[in-house]
Motif scaffolding. Structure first.
Motif, short mmCIF file in Angstrom:
data_model
loop_
_atom_site.label_atom_id
_atom_site.label_comp_id
_atom_site.label_asym_id
_atom_site.label_seq_id
_atom_site.Cartn_x
_atom_site.Cartn_y
_atom_site.Cartn_z
N UNK A 1 -49.16 3.00 49.25
CA UNK A 1 -50.45 3.65 49.10
C UNK A 1 -51.22 2.84 48.08
N UNK A 2 -52.49 2.63 48.35
CA UNK A 2 -53.33 1.82 47.47
C UNK A 2 -54.45 2.68 46.91
N UNK B 1 -51.11 -0.26 43.38
CA UNK B 1 -50.33 -0.11 44.60
C UNK B 1 -49.13 0.78 44.28
N UNK B 2 -49.02 1.88 45.00
CA UNK B 2 -47.89 2.80 44.82
C UNK B 2 -46.94 2.63 45.99
N UNK C 1 -61.08 4.84 45.94
CA UNK C 1 -60.61 4.84 47.32
C UNK C 1 -59.09 4.92 47.32
N UNK C 2 -58.58 5.68 48.28
CA UNK C 2 -57.14 5.84 48.45
C UNK C 2 -56.84 5.53 49.91
N UNK D 1 -55.31 1.25 59.47
CA UNK D 1 -55.24 1.82 58.13
C UNK D 1 -55.94 3.18 58.08
N UNK D 2 -55.69 3.85 56.97
CA UNK D 2 -56.34 5.13 56.68
C UNK D 2 -56.86 5.02 55.25
N UNK D 3 -58.15 5.28 55.06
CA UNK D 3 -58.76 5.21 53.73
C UNK D 3 -59.77 6.32 53.56
#
Length: 131
Positions: free
Chosen positions: A81-82, A54-55, A91-92, A4-6
């Motif tokens: 994307x969250x 959630x997008x 947080x994204x 993941x990436x955050x």
């Protein structure tokens, strides 16, 4: 290698989502669905108060390209994307497209996923860095 990436920001969640939608649009990604998970869980009687959205995002040209290579890659579409609040920060994040598409074991799809991942990460950074 992380799946993941955050990133996090001190900006508010609604502002981040607004900026994210704009940044995505610049790269021909659209938000197909903006799912308010908090609202849905509360509607179902769950005690969940963390703002959490959630997008589901898609670039139609890229989706068509991926599906023309391997129709089962649709299992990974659209990209998610969250955006959520955690300890006073927004947080994204997202599961990395390269991690997901790696399950399909297709070198051509992996290179497409790498490009999409870079573009989505760029959009996330634009959204949280805009003044």
């Amino acid at each position: 290698m992380s799946f993941d990436f955050t990133v996090e920001t001190s900006r508010g969640m609604n502002e981040v989502i607004e900026q994210l939608e704009s940044a995505l649009k610049e790269d021909q990604f659209g938000v197909l669905w903006d799912f308010d998970l908090t609202e849905k869980l509360q509607e179902k009687g769950m005690d969940f108060a963390t703002p959490y959205r959630i997008l589901e995002v898609c670039n139609p040209k890229e989706a068509q390209h991926v599906l023309s290579v391997n129709k089962t890659a649709g299992y990974f579409l659209p990209c998610k994307l969250v955006v959520f609040e955690d300890n006073g920060k927004t947080k994204v994040g997202m599961p990395k497209p390269t991690s997901l598409i790696g399950l399909a074991d297709s070198p051509e799809l992996f290179s497409i996923a790498e490009d999409i991942e870079k573009r989505l990460i760029s959009a996330i950074h634009k959204a949280i860095d805009r003044k």
